[in-house]
Scaffold this active site. Structure first.
Site, PDB file in Angstrom:
ATOM      1  N   LYS A  75       0.849  -1.200   0.000  1.00 37.71           N
ATOM      2  CA  LYS A  75       0.000   0.000   0.000  1.00 37.71           C
ATOM      3  C   LYS A  75       0.881   1.244   0.000  1.00 37.71           C
ATOM      4  O   LYS A  75       1.927   1.265   0.667  1.00 37.71           O
ATOM      5  CB  LYS A  75      -0.885  -0.040   1.245  1.00 37.71           C
ATOM      6  CG  LYS A  75      -1.874   1.092   1.380  1.00 37.71           C
ATOM      7  CD  LYS A  75      -2.756   0.878   2.601  1.00 37.71           C
ATOM      8  CE  LYS A  75      -3.770   1.961   2.801  1.00 37.71           C
ATOM      9  NZ  LYS A  75      -4.613   1.723   3.997  1.00 37.71           N
ATOM     10  N   SER A 150      -9.571   1.602   3.290  1.00 37.69           N
ATOM     11  CA  SER A 150      -8.758   2.352   2.368  1.00 37.69           C
ATOM     12  C   SER A 150      -7.742   1.494   1.590  1.00 37.69           C
ATOM     13  O   SER A 150      -7.255   1.934   0.543  1.00 37.69           O
ATOM     14  CB  SER A 150      -8.002   3.437   3.134  1.00 37.69           C
ATOM     15  OG  SER A 150      -7.116   2.862   4.069  1.00 37.69           O
ATOM     16  N   SER A 174      -9.498  -0.809   7.464  1.00 38.02           N
ATOM     17  CA  SER A 174      -9.011  -0.657   6.093  1.00 38.02           C
ATOM     18  C   SER A 174      -8.405  -1.891   5.458  1.00 38.02           C
ATOM     19  O   SER A 174      -8.224  -1.911   4.251  1.00 38.02           O
ATOM     20  CB  SER A 174      -7.975   0.455   6.041  1.00 38.02           C
ATOM     21  OG  SER A 174      -8.648   1.658   5.839  1.00 38.02           O
TER      22      SER A 174
HETATM   23  N1  GLN Z   1     -12.694   3.824   6.730  1.00 41.67           N
HETATM   24  C1  GLN Z   1     -12.070   4.155   7.973  1.00 41.67           C
HETATM   25  C2  GLN Z   1     -11.661   5.609   7.960  1.00 41.67           C
HETATM   26  O1  GLN Z   1     -11.874   6.229   7.007  1.00 41.67           O
HETATM   27  C3  GLN Z   1     -10.898   3.283   8.226  1.00 41.67           C
HETATM   28  C4  GLN Z   1      -9.691   3.678   7.505  1.00 41.67           C
HETATM   29  C5  GLN Z   1      -8.500   2.870   7.867  1.00 41.67           C
HETATM   30  O2  GLN Z   1      -8.605   1.827   8.522  1.00 41.67           O
HETATM   31  N2  GLN Z   1      -7.358   3.351   7.458  1.00 41.67           N
HETATM   32  O3  GLN Z   1     -11.129   6.117   8.895  1.00 41.67           O
END
Ligand code: GLN
Length: 476
Positions: A75, A150, A174
């Site tokens: 990532k 994400s 994420s």
């Molecule tokens: N969707 C969650 C957020 O926007 C989790 C994101 C993540 O785990 N990096 O914070």
């Protein structure tokens, strides 16, 4: 070439000389080429990966590392020396990392090959991969649908077999949420199990590196290599790292709890619900004990999470000021404008929203009402969770309330988007390990996942049990 779903299969074929490492890389590069329309990679390290494969192929068999044959996507929030890293943001455009994350160094030391860096939501803030400066990534099961986020592209990279496994980061789901929406295994260890050194920070008391893979076995192996003490991260645990791969089974009958409030939640999709109940039945048939319990805090988790993570993000992202690195506004005429214009032009809308929210909840007049309150909620949830683990081995939850949705559907509705993490955020709030396992597809062919969580640092138990149920499930 065969479609590989675990490193042990690749290593067997390498050993039997059915394939070579450069063949394997060429095969994945071809897959990357064929899946370009999914927008998985921001950058592919084609020549470098091939050169490394050729060099590694020369190693005598007894000198090969544990991850010989492991081809990884990473990532775009993980630092890899000499390579660009942008967190999918314009503000880091052109930035090249001078050092590697500890996790990356450990993977390379065991002969893993990194094939490219994958797209993600900007600064890992999002649930759909739509907030990336590099555009949305598409779900391979249906390119009109989001992959989740994400770490959406890390999930698709594995789903579409463009690499064997991928690294993601998980602050509120994420890794697990996109894994569920793409039909792969997504694993987040306990907070502090893997060093965060070299992971671009979002919410530092939540962030953890996680893995996306086809098999539980590979999740265990990658964890084994990456985990453990690191002098560059003071929050990483000093606990010894068990040999996760050698204990990958579960003896006896497990006691599993699920929350009535989760499975009965109004946001639950009917098919996700029925497949989760079928899975529960399957566990019971295998002799495990599954109990529905009360958990009254589910609806407080998301608001508390967004207060705390935006607060941490507002502080973490203050370093992107146009002075130290990355993008600098060409339109500024003095220092103040350098800050404001760089940040207004360099950050996307979602990141700006969160910085403002975070700054607000930390401001003098509101700190106690929001930030302190959310910390109290976090503590309360931990107390309750801890007490559940006094009786039960695991907590079972859906991974997501619904399967993947249309690209664009929630883009203008951040609150609705935040709610899609309702079942994953819990594990980050209390720092426990959690895994999303694929259950199968719905009638439209979209993947559905289920989630299992264990007490802090009980990765061995969680992975062992996951291996049992996942392999039984795949055998059906
Ligand atoms: N969707 C969650 C957020 O926007 C989790 C994101 C993540 O785990 N990096 O914070």
């Amino acid at each position: 070439m065969k479609t590989y779903t675990s490193l042990s299969q690749i290593q067997a074929d390498l050993q039997a000389k059915q394939i070579t490492l450069p063949d394997l890389i060429a095969h994945y590069l071809e897959k990357i080429e064929k899946t370009k329309h999914l927008n998985i990679y921001i950058e592919v390290f084609a020549e470098e990966a091939l050169a490394r494969a050729k060099a590694l192929q020369q190693k005598p068999e007894n000198e090969r590392g544990k991850l010989f044959g492991m081809v990884l996507g990473i990532k775009d929030v993980l630092c890899y020396a000499g390579h660009a890293v942008t967190a999918s943001s314009k503000i880091l455009e052109g930035f090249v990392s001078p050092y590697s994350a500890t996790a990356i160094e450990r993977l390379l030391a065991e002969d893993a090959i990194i094939i490219g860096r994958t797209n993600c939501d900007e600064f890992a803030m999002g649930s759909t991969n739509e907030s990336s400066y590099y555009g949305v990534t598409r779900n391979a099961a249906d390119p009109d649908k989001v992959p989740g986020g994400s770490s959406g592209a890390s999930a698709v990279a594995v789903q579409a077999h463009t690499c064997l496994a991928a690294l993601g980061s998980d602050t509120g789901g994420s890794v697990r949420q996109p894994a569920a929406l793409c039909g792969v295994v997504g694993f987040k260890p306990s907070y502090g199990r893997i060093s965060r050194y070299g992971l671009i920070a979002y919410g530092s008391s939540f962030d953890q590196i996680g893995t996306l893979s086809h098999s539980v076995e590979d999740a265990a192996l990658l964890l084994e290599v990456m985990a453990g003490a690191d002098e560059f991260d003071s929050t990483v645990s000093q606990l010894p790292v068990p040999a996760y791969t050698s204990a990958l089974s579960f003896e006896g009958k497990a006691k599993i709890a699920y929350f009535k409030s989760a499975l009965g939640h109004e946001k639950m999709d009917a098919e996700v619900k029925s497949q989760t109940f079928q899975f529960i039945q399957q566990l019971e048939q295998q002799g495990h004990e599954v109990t529905a319990i009360d958990f009254d805090y589910l609806d407080y988790i998301i608001p508390a999470y967004y207060v705390l993570t935006t607060a941490e993000a507002s502080s973490n992202l203050s370093r992107y000021d146009g002075v130290r690195y990355g993008y600098r506004s060409p339109n500024a005429t003095n220092l103040y404008e350098t800050y404001t214009k760089t940040r207004s032009e360099g950050f996307g809308i979602e990141v700006q929203r969160r910085i403002m929210l975070g700054t607000f909840v930390l401001s003098a007049g509101y700190y106690d009402a929001y930030y302190t309150k959310a910390q109290q909620v976090r503590q309360l949830i931990w107390q309750r969770t801890k007490s559940i683990f006094e009786t039960y081995d695991f907590i079972l939850m859906p991974a997501t309330p619904t399967p993947a949705w249309e690209i664009g559907k929630l883009k203008d509705d951040p609150v609705e988007m935040y709610l899609s993490d309702i079942f994953t955020v819990h594990a980050n709030m209390v720092g426990i390990p959690a895994i999303a396992l694929p259950l199968g597809n719905n009638k439209e062919g979209l993947p559905i996942g289920v989630q299992l969580m264990a007490n802090r640092f009980e990765e061995a138990k969680l992975l062992g049990f996951s291996q049992e149920v996942h392999s039984k499930k795949s055998a059906v």
